[in-house]
Design an enzyme around this catalytic site. Structure first.
Site, PDB file in Angstrom:
ATOM      1  CG  HIS A 188      -1.889   0.999   1.567  1.00 41.17           C
ATOM      2  ND1 HIS A 188      -3.131   1.033   1.349  1.00 41.17           N
ATOM      3  CD2 HIS A 188      -1.445   2.331   1.853  1.00 41.17           C
ATOM      4  CE1 HIS A 188      -3.655   2.297   1.341  1.00 41.17           C
ATOM      5  NE2 HIS A 188      -2.552   3.136   1.819  1.00 41.17           N
ATOM      6  CD  GLU A 189       1.965   3.491   3.420  1.00 42.14           C
ATOM      7  OE1 GLU A 189       2.074   4.584   3.170  1.00 42.14           O
ATOM      8  OE2 GLU A 189       0.787   3.149   4.395  1.00 42.14           O
TER       9      GLU A 189
END
Length: 354
Positions: A188-189
């Site tokens: 996600h990051e």
């Protein structure tokens, strides 16, 4: 059940709807919120998780929309748009794709070997499913991502910025599989770094979720602003509750009650952090014009009629999934010839586990 289509590509975005003139008090409150989101408030992630244990680690990381670390320019444009004075066609984040589809990175030496392997495993998974490549920083590189392990959460800079130099991706140290060190959260990051925002902010999100403003903490509503249709490229990929870029039900709750609920049956998948979906990968591949990405069908008739997208997935031939896209070898022209984008392995020198 997954409904309709959306992805936020950071080619540019603006707050949805016609310009709204807000009071000076409202504008200054929004400015103060953004500034707080860009500084270290001294809270550890563990403390925020105690305050809101139902939200995910990245939602509780104290930045804009939970885990986006804004630049000066991004914050100022957000303020202008919030005030209703920003031009409708003013791009917030132009040209934020990493050159030659290659992310240059450096992992801080504060991590244990197990943690480094977890970070590199997330990179290898991205390389497996997309044409994005990773290359370690050298002395020739000015623009790169520094992966750090501060205890305040998991968050990242959104997109590539040529004048920034060091970009930030923080993965708060924890045992692999816990806290920020859940594989889908690390990815996600990386997807923020690659250039994506959260799906709940898209222009037609109200067709798929109910926002329960009354349950939010003060200032929590700022994290649910929408982005305009002529600024957001949806990549013709369906809106999906199960996307790794979607909020769960309890982000920024003040009373433990949901702040967002799915309109359709989401099979309990909204905000899940167990895996990255095929459509998440397809969004990346289309944004970066990876080989065959635009030839992968997503059944637009299902999308336009707002039918259950899981039915479309069930109909999709196995050969059409993005995992089968051919991979592209990427070279970086501005560095010595032997510095090719690497094929990431999960082994790297690091301090021994403590």
């Amino acid at each position: 059940m997954w409904s309709a289509i959306v992805v936020l590509s950071l080619v540019g975005c603006a707050v949805a709807g016609p310009p709204v003139t807000r009071s000076r008090k409202d504008i200054e409150a929004f400015r103060a919120y953004l500034e707080r989101s860009r500084t270290d408030d001294g809270l550890r992630l563990e403390s925020r998780m105690l305050l809101n244990p139902k939200a995910s680690a990245w939602e509780n990381s104290g930045k804009f929309q939970g885990d986006i670390l804004l630049t000066d320019k991004q914050a100022e444009v957000l303020i202008q748009q919030y005030a209703g004075v920003g031009a409708r066609n003013a791009f917030m984040w132009p040209n934020t794709k990493w050159p030659r589809n290659t992310v240059v990175y450096e992992i801080n030496n504060e991590f244990t070997q197990a943690q480094v392997q977890a970070i590199r495993a997330s990179m290898a998974e991205i390389e497996e499913h997309t044409c994005i490549r990773f290359r370690r920083k050298t002395r020739f590189d000015r623009n790169y991502v520094l992966v750090t392990g501060r205890p305040d959460g998991c968050y990242a800079t959104a997109g590539y910025h040529e004048t920034m130099g060091m970009h930030t991706m923080n993965i708060g140290k924890a045992n692999p599989g816990e806290g920020c060190f859940i594989n889908a959260i690390i990815i996600h990051e990386w997807l923020h770094i690659i250039g994506f925002l959260h799906l709940h902010s898209t222009h037609d999100r109200d067709d798929y979720v109910h926002i329960l403003w009354e349950n939010m903490v003060e200032g929590g509503d700022y994290n649910y602003e929408k982005f305009d249709t002529d600024m957001v490229n949806n990549m013709e990929v369906p809106y999906e509750y199960a996307s790794t870029m979607h909020y769960d039900r309890y982000g920024f709750t003040a009373n433990g009650r949901p702040t967002m609920l799915p309109i359709y049956n989401d099979d309990g998948l909204m905000g899940q952090v167990d895996y990255v979906t095929a459509w998440d990968w397809l969004r990346v591949n289309r944004h970066y014009n990876c080989p065959w990405a635009w030839e992968t069908p997503v059944y637009a008739d299902e999308i336009s009629q707002g039918r259950a997208n899981h039915a479309a997935l069930e109909k999709m031939p196995q050969g059409d999934v993005v995992e089968d896209l051919p991979q592209e070898k990427v070279l970086v022209a501005d560095t010595p010839q032997d510095l090719e984008a690497e094929k990431v392995s999960v082994v790297e020198e690091a301090p021994k586990d403590q």
